[in-house]
Scaffold this active site. Structure first.
Site, short mmCIF file in Angstrom:
data_model
loop_
_atom_site.label_atom_id
_atom_site.label_comp_id
_atom_site.label_asym_id
_atom_site.label_seq_id
_atom_site.Cartn_x
_atom_site.Cartn_y
_atom_site.Cartn_z
N HIS A 8 9.92 -35.90 68.10
CA HIS A 8 10.32 -34.50 68.15
C HIS A 8 9.07 -33.63 68.25
O HIS A 8 8.16 -33.72 67.42
CB HIS A 8 11.12 -34.12 66.91
CG HIS A 8 11.64 -32.72 66.94
ND1 HIS A 8 12.77 -32.36 67.64
CD2 HIS A 8 11.18 -31.58 66.38
CE1 HIS A 8 12.99 -31.07 67.50
NE2 HIS A 8 12.02 -30.57 66.75
N ASP A 38 7.68 -29.73 68.69
CA ASP A 38 7.92 -28.28 68.65
C ASP A 38 6.90 -27.56 69.52
O ASP A 38 5.69 -27.77 69.37
CB ASP A 38 7.81 -27.76 67.22
CG ASP A 38 8.97 -28.22 66.34
OD1 ASP A 38 10.13 -28.00 66.75
OD2 ASP A 38 8.73 -28.79 65.27
N HIS A 89 11.56 -29.13 71.41
CA HIS A 89 12.25 -27.95 70.87
C HIS A 89 11.37 -26.72 71.15
O HIS A 89 10.30 -26.57 70.55
CB HIS A 89 12.49 -28.12 69.37
CG HIS A 89 13.09 -26.92 68.71
ND1 HIS A 89 13.04 -26.74 67.33
CD2 HIS A 89 13.76 -25.86 69.20
CE1 HIS A 89 13.65 -25.61 67.03
NE2 HIS A 89 14.09 -25.05 68.14
N PHE A 115 8.86 -21.91 59.82
CA PHE A 115 8.43 -21.58 58.47
C PHE A 115 8.37 -22.81 57.57
O PHE A 115 8.39 -22.71 56.35
CB PHE A 115 9.35 -20.53 57.86
CG PHE A 115 9.16 -19.15 58.44
CD1 PHE A 115 8.28 -18.25 57.86
CD2 PHE A 115 9.84 -18.77 59.58
CE1 PHE A 115 8.10 -16.99 58.41
CE2 PHE A 115 9.67 -17.52 60.13
CZ PHE A 115 8.79 -16.62 59.55
N ASP A 154 17.49 -29.77 62.08
CA ASP A 154 16.05 -29.59 61.95
C ASP A 154 15.78 -28.56 60.85
O ASP A 154 16.31 -27.46 60.88
CB ASP A 154 15.48 -29.09 63.29
CG ASP A 154 13.97 -29.01 63.30
OD1 ASP A 154 13.33 -29.33 62.28
OD2 ASP A 154 13.41 -28.63 64.35
N GLY A 155 14.96 -28.94 59.88
CA GLY A 155 14.59 -28.01 58.82
C GLY A 155 15.00 -28.51 57.45
O GLY A 155 16.19 -28.48 57.10
N GLY A 201 10.62 -34.78 58.85
CA GLY A 201 9.31 -34.18 58.63
C GLY A 201 8.75 -34.45 57.25
O GLY A 201 8.87 -35.57 56.72
N SER A 202 8.18 -33.43 56.65
CA SER A 202 7.42 -33.58 55.41
C SER A 202 8.28 -33.88 54.19
O SER A 202 7.75 -34.27 53.15
CB SER A 202 6.60 -32.31 55.15
OG SER A 202 7.46 -31.19 55.02
#
Length: 234
Positions: A36, A38, A69, A146, A181-182, A203-204
């Site tokens: 993915h 960004d 994205h 963010f 996502d997020g 992600g993280s």
């Protein structure tokens, strides 16, 4: 729903940005086939983690599927750039697009999958006329760009929005992928999968949790996915 293929899409912006090739090789070793990426213009969102030239270099070193994205106020420019690089899917935001149908056709005629992305509070009603044309819908579950604000939590209605989108897709007889996502975290993955999510941007808070290896995190993510699939069929 239990036969759905769930794709784990590591977010490259959460990898080691000083050692990208090493990070990609590690991801490949774990058998993951989708990356993915960004692409952010600094206006739509305040961050700009990767430039176009970096994506070009990544394309040279790996055959992984590039799931791009775009978070930009000028979607056509970045769509054209990504098509030239050769990516497998491009998602762009409806909130910043005037000529939505033209963008969809531009991507599709280049034999690339097309997704439309929605900010957390954007209603699903904006999909009324475009849903039949796209391959995927990417739902942002935090405000785009963010993610570095560790205090920002996934929106409270995240699971409901996935459920509503899944219902909308099935009621119309479509086969569309739902990408989330997020803050797709170890705590939320099972509920998002149960709700109907097919592609998890990791992600993280999942695949790149710093105190464990990628291999260890992947096993935990896969366990959460299986829990979500199991819960939906009980």
């Amino acid at each position: 729903m239990q036969n759905r293929k769930i794709t784990i899409a590591p977010s490259i912006m959460c990898a080691d940005l000083c050692n990208l090739e090493k990070s990609v090789r590690e991801i490949e070793r774990e058998g993951l086939d989708t990356l993915h990426i960004d692409i952010i213009d600094g206006y739509f969102s305040p961050s700009m983690p990767l430039g176009i030239d970096t994506v070009k270099q990544l394309r040279k070193i790996t055959d992984m599927n590039f799931d791009v994205h775009i978070m930009s106020n000028n979607n056509e420019y970045f769509i054209q750039e990504m098509l030239q690089i050769g990516v497998q899917q491009i998602s762009f935001h409806l909130e910043t697009s005037t000529h939505i149908d033209r963008f969809i056709q531009l991507i599709k005629k280049n034999n690339t999958k097309v997704g439309v992305a929605l900010n957390p509070a954007t209603p699903l009603s904006v999909l009324d006329y475009v849903l039949p044309q796209v391959d995927a819908v990417l739902l942002m579950l935090i405000n785009p760009g963010f993610a570095t604000d560790k205090n920002e939590k996934q929106v409270s209605y995240a699971v409901k929005k996935v459920e509503d989108l899944y219902r909308l897709i099935k009621e119309n007889g479509f086969e569309k992928r739902i990408e989330v996502d997020g803050r797709v975290s170890l705590d939320t993955i099972s509920s998002l999968v149960r709700a109907g999510a097919d592609t998890l941007v990791a992600g993280s808070t999942s695949l790149f949790i710093s105190n464990k290896s990628l291999a260890e995190n992947k096993k935990i993510v896969e366990k959460a996915i299986l829990e979500g699939l199991y819960e939906e069929v009980k």
